[in-house]
Design a protein around this motif. Structure first.
Motif, PDB file in Angstrom:
ATOM      1  N   PHE A  36       0.834  -1.200   0.000  1.00  0.00           N
ATOM      2  CA  PHE A  36       0.000   0.000   0.000  1.00  0.00           C
ATOM      3  C   PHE A  36       0.871   1.252   0.000  1.00  0.00           C
ATOM      4  O   PHE A  36       2.055   1.215   0.340  1.00  0.00           O
ATOM      5  CB  PHE A  36      -0.905   0.014   1.233  1.00  0.00           C
ATOM      6  N   SER A  37       0.271   2.365  -0.342  1.00  0.00           N
ATOM      7  CA  SER A  37       0.953   3.656  -0.263  1.00  0.00           C
ATOM      8  C   SER A  37       1.115   4.066   1.198  1.00  0.00           C
ATOM      9  O   SER A  37       0.478   3.494   2.093  1.00  0.00           O
ATOM     10  CB  SER A  37       0.134   4.719  -0.994  1.00  0.00           C
ATOM     11  N   GLU A  38       1.945   5.053   1.441  1.00  0.00           N
ATOM     12  CA  GLU A  38       2.096   5.575   2.802  1.00  0.00           C
ATOM     13  C   GLU A  38       0.763   6.125   3.314  1.00  0.00           C
ATOM     14  O   GLU A  38       0.403   5.916   4.474  1.00  0.00           O
ATOM     15  CB  GLU A  38       3.160   6.678   2.832  1.00  0.00           C
ATOM     16  N   GLU A  39       0.037   6.826   2.448  1.00  0.00           N
ATOM     17  CA  GLU A  39      -1.244   7.410   2.849  1.00  0.00           C
ATOM     18  C   GLU A  39      -2.229   6.329   3.272  1.00  0.00           C
ATOM     19  O   GLU A  39      -2.888   6.433   4.312  1.00  0.00           O
ATOM     20  CB  GLU A  39      -1.828   8.231   1.700  1.00  0.00           C
ATOM     21  N   MET A  40      -2.333   5.266   2.468  1.00  0.00           N
ATOM     22  CA  MET A  40      -3.240   4.168   2.809  1.00  0.00           C
ATOM     23  C   MET A  40      -2.772   3.444   4.068  1.00  0.00           C
ATOM     24  O   MET A  40      -3.591   3.014   4.897  1.00  0.00           O
ATOM     25  CB  MET A  40      -3.335   3.188   1.641  1.00  0.00           C
ATOM     26  N   THR A  41      -1.465   3.309   4.225  1.00  0.00           N
ATOM     27  CA  THR A  41      -0.923   2.652   5.421  1.00  0.00           C
ATOM     28  C   THR A  41      -1.339   3.408   6.666  1.00  0.00           C
ATOM     29  O   THR A  41      -1.793   2.799   7.653  1.00  0.00           O
ATOM     30  CB  THR A  41       0.610   2.558   5.329  1.00  0.00           C
ATOM     31  N   ARG A  42      -1.213   4.719   6.633  1.00  0.00           N
ATOM     32  CA  ARG A  42      -1.606   5.517   7.801  1.00  0.00           C
ATOM     33  C   ARG A  42      -3.117   5.471   8.022  1.00  0.00           C
ATOM     34  O   ARG A  42      -3.583   5.337   9.162  1.00  0.00           O
ATOM     35  CB  ARG A  42      -1.130   6.958   7.628  1.00  0.00           C
ATOM     36  N   MET A  43      -3.885   5.584   6.944  1.00  0.00           N
ATOM     37  CA  MET A  43      -5.336   5.592   7.076  1.00  0.00           C
ATOM     38  C   MET A  43      -5.854   4.292   7.691  1.00  0.00           C
ATOM     39  O   MET A  43      -6.676   4.292   8.612  1.00  0.00           O
ATOM     40  CB  MET A  43      -5.993   5.801   5.716  1.00  0.00           C
ATOM     41  N   ILE A  44      -5.369   3.163   7.194  1.00  0.00           N
ATOM     42  CA  ILE A  44      -5.834   1.870   7.689  1.00  0.00           C
ATOM     43  C   ILE A  44      -5.347   1.640   9.118  1.00  0.00           C
ATOM     44  O   ILE A  44      -6.106   1.139   9.964  1.00  0.00           O
ATOM     45  CB  ILE A  44      -5.376   0.740   6.744  1.00  0.00           C
ATOM     46  N   THR A  45      -4.124   2.023   9.406  1.00  0.00           N
ATOM     47  CA  THR A  45      -3.620   1.892  10.781  1.00  0.00           C
ATOM     48  C   THR A  45      -4.493   2.679  11.750  1.00  0.00           C
ATOM     49  O   THR A  45      -4.868   2.183  12.820  1.00  0.00           O
ATOM     50  CB  THR A  45      -2.158   2.367  10.872  1.00  0.00           C
ATOM     51  N   GLU A  46      -4.832   3.906  11.390  1.00  0.00           N
ATOM     52  CA  GLU A  46      -5.681   4.731  12.246  1.00  0.00           C
ATOM     53  C   GLU A  46      -7.051   4.103  12.443  1.00  0.00           C
ATOM     54  O   GLU A  46      -7.591   4.085  13.562  1.00  0.00           O
ATOM     55  CB  GLU A  46      -5.822   6.126  11.633  1.00  0.00           C
ATOM     56  N   GLY A  47      -7.639   3.583  11.370  1.00  0.00           N
ATOM     57  CA  GLY A  47      -8.953   2.965  11.469  1.00  0.00           C
ATOM     58  C   GLY A  47      -8.951   1.748  12.363  1.00  0.00           C
ATOM     59  O   GLY A  47      -9.896   1.525  13.134  1.00  0.00           O
ATOM     60  N   LEU A  48      -7.903   0.949  12.281  1.00  0.00           N
ATOM     61  CA  LEU A  48      -7.805  -0.240  13.123  1.00  0.00           C
ATOM     62  C   LEU A  48      -7.640   0.135  14.594  1.00  0.00           C
ATOM     63  O   LEU A  48      -8.357  -0.379  15.464  1.00  0.00           O
ATOM     64  CB  LEU A  48      -6.613  -1.099  12.664  1.00  0.00           C
ATOM     65  N   ILE A  49      -6.711   1.026  14.880  1.00  0.00           N
ATOM     66  CA  ILE A  49      -6.450   1.410  16.268  1.00  0.00           C
ATOM     67  C   ILE A  49      -7.683   2.058  16.889  1.00  0.00           C
ATOM     68  O   ILE A  49      -8.037   1.779  18.047  1.00  0.00           O
ATOM     69  CB  ILE A  49      -5.228   2.336  16.358  1.00  0.00           C
ATOM     70  N   GLU A  67       8.599   4.234   8.801  1.00  0.00           N
ATOM     71  CA  GLU A  67       8.411   5.664   9.067  1.00  0.00           C
ATOM     72  C   GLU A  67       6.927   6.030   9.077  1.00  0.00           C
ATOM     73  O   GLU A  67       6.477   6.845   9.888  1.00  0.00           O
ATOM     74  CB  GLU A  67       9.146   6.497   8.013  1.00  0.00           C
ATOM     75  N   ALA A  68       6.169   5.420   8.171  1.00  0.00           N
ATOM     76  CA  ALA A  68       4.749   5.764   8.049  1.00  0.00           C
ATOM     77  C   ALA A  68       3.969   5.484   9.324  1.00  0.00           C
ATOM     78  O   ALA A  68       2.982   6.166   9.617  1.00  0.00           O
ATOM     79  CB  ALA A  68       4.123   5.005   6.873  1.00  0.00           C
ATOM     80  N   VAL A  69       4.395   4.467  10.085  1.00  0.00           N
ATOM     81  CA  VAL A  69       3.641   4.089  11.289  1.00  0.00           C
ATOM     82  C   VAL A  69       4.243   4.658  12.573  1.00  0.00           C
ATOM     83  O   VAL A  69       3.784   4.319  13.671  1.00  0.00           O
ATOM     84  CB  VAL A  69       3.506   2.556  11.403  1.00  0.00           C
ATOM     85  N   GLN A  70       5.215   5.545  12.456  1.00  0.00           N
ATOM     86  CA  GLN A  70       5.844   6.093  13.664  1.00  0.00           C
ATOM     87  C   GLN A  70       4.849   6.773  14.616  1.00  0.00           C
ATOM     88  O   GLN A  70       4.983   6.649  15.840  1.00  0.00           O
ATOM     89  CB  GLN A  70       6.964   7.067  13.287  1.00  0.00           C
ATOM     90  N   PRO A  71       3.816   7.460  14.113  1.00  0.00           N
ATOM     91  CA  PRO A  71       2.861   8.069  15.063  1.00  0.00           C
ATOM     92  C   PRO A  71       2.065   7.048  15.876  1.00  0.00           C
ATOM     93  O   PRO A  71       1.388   7.421  16.831  1.00  0.00           O
ATOM     94  CB  PRO A  71       1.928   8.867  14.137  1.00  0.00           C
ATOM     95  N   TYR A  72       2.149   5.768  15.506  1.00  0.00           N
ATOM     96  CA  TYR A  72       1.272   4.768  16.116  1.00  0.00           C
ATOM     97  C   TYR A  72       2.008   3.684  16.903  1.00  0.00           C
ATOM     98  O   TYR A  72       1.358   2.854  17.527  1.00  0.00           O
ATOM     99  CB  TYR A  72       0.428   4.094  15.026  1.00  0.00           C
TER     100      TYR A  72
END
Length: 331
Positions: free
Chosen positions: A19-32, A66-71
């Motif tokens: 996935f793209s970085e944007e999709m990686t962040r979006m899906i991670t946020e939705g799951l959490i 890097e994309a998931v560092q906020p999580y």
């Protein structure tokens, strides 16, 4: 029962290899946000795949980290690691980026080849999970014996992978029971839907002692797809388990964000959130026009209304019951 969501790894097969970085962040946020906090990310075939001649992805291994560092402080986030692609530099980078685990993978019967990879993961300070791919190529006793060997190498969780969607619930139960008896670490199950058995197999694994299941949002994965995250949570909640997960919030995320995003790739949900709610609640679809009318008029969540009314009357819910329930939900 724990949910390990693999959308951002196995589901990446739907869009290519990642996935793209944007999709990686979006899906991670939705799951959490929905309470799902064990998440596998990255290239579809794992850490170091591109470095070893695998298909290219839109993001590098380091880019996914890097994309998931906020999580990383809010969830257990890790990556897949084929034993044959072990790379100490990348493993230490994963540790530096505060990932929680790497899941080493090899075909059933090839466990001895994974000893070095497992040691590298543990030495880096990461949790070492393990996937026994194509588990069905060994007998239940042989697989359990190899699992015990893997535990001796330092593995801290083991997944039985039905990589081709080949297994039946009775088989899954036998494999799970024997492995649970052979090891002290958590045992999980990863199923594919090629025979339409993935959800039933996950339930069989849980009844046989599995502590976690792999799954993907809308079943996104290679081939016929995985156990669906939303579907298995609904099934487990029907049995009184997995109540810590916010299914309503997850379904809203799928409706509002994930389905529109995946339309660009030509992917559609095999079971929509609405159809899942009907099965979860026991509501016949012929009643939907009334439910929609009441939800819109009273400004309440359609899914909650369907569930609340169906808990009272699945057979023939009346207009009066639907409207009075909607009024209660509206507060």
């Amino acid at each position: 029962m724990k949910i390990m969501d693999c959308t951002l790894r196995d589901g990446a097969n739907v869009v290519g290899s990642g996935f793209s970085e944007e999709m990686t962040r979006m899906i991670t946020e939705g799951l959490i946000a929905s309470g799902i906090n064990i998440i596998e990310i990255g290239h579809a075939t794992g850490l170091g795949s591109m470095k070893n001649g695998g298909k290219s992805a839109p993001v590098t291994d380091e880019g996914y980290m890097e994309a998931v560092q906020p999580y990383v402080e809010r969830a257990e986030i890790g990556m897949f690691q084929l034993a044959r692609n072990v790379d100490e530099e990348l493993i230490h980078l994963a540790a530096q980026k505060k990932l929680s685990f790497l899941r080493v993978g090899a075909n059933a019967g090839d466990g001895k080849s994974a000893e070095r990879a497992i040691k590298c993961v543990r030495d880096a300070g990461l949790a070492a999970k393990y996937s026994m791919m194509k588990a069905y190529v060994l007998t239940p006793d042989e697989l359990a014996e190899e699992a015990a060997l893997l535990e001796s190498y330092g593995v801290q969780a083991i997944t039985i992978m039905d990589s081709a969607g080949f297994m039946f619930p009775t088989q899954v139960a036998e494999y799970t029971e024997k492995m649970v008896a052979a090891v002290s670490v958590p045992v999980g199950f990863h199923g594919h839907s090629n025979l339409g058995m993935a959800q039933a197999n996950a339930i069989a694994a849980a009844r046989a002692g599995a502590g976690f299941v792999d799954c993907g949002l809308m079943g996104m994965a290679r081939s016929a797809g995985n156990i669906t995250t939303e579907g298995i949570i609904a099934a487990f909640q029907r049995q009184g388990a997995c109540i810590e997960y916010d299914l309503y919030r997850l379904l809203t995320f799928i409706d509002d964000k994930l389905i529109p995003a995946m339309a660009a790739y030509g992917f559609h949900a095999p079971v929509t959130p609405l159809d899942l709610v009907l099965g979860w609640s026991g509501c016949h679809s012929s009643f939907l026009p009334l439910f929609r009318e009441a939800a819109q008029e009273k400004h309440v969540d359609l899914y909650r209304l369907v569930v609340e009314v169906s808990a009272i009357d699945q057979k023939m819910p009346t207009r009066a019951l639907i409207w009075s329930t909607a009024e209660k939900l509206a507060g």
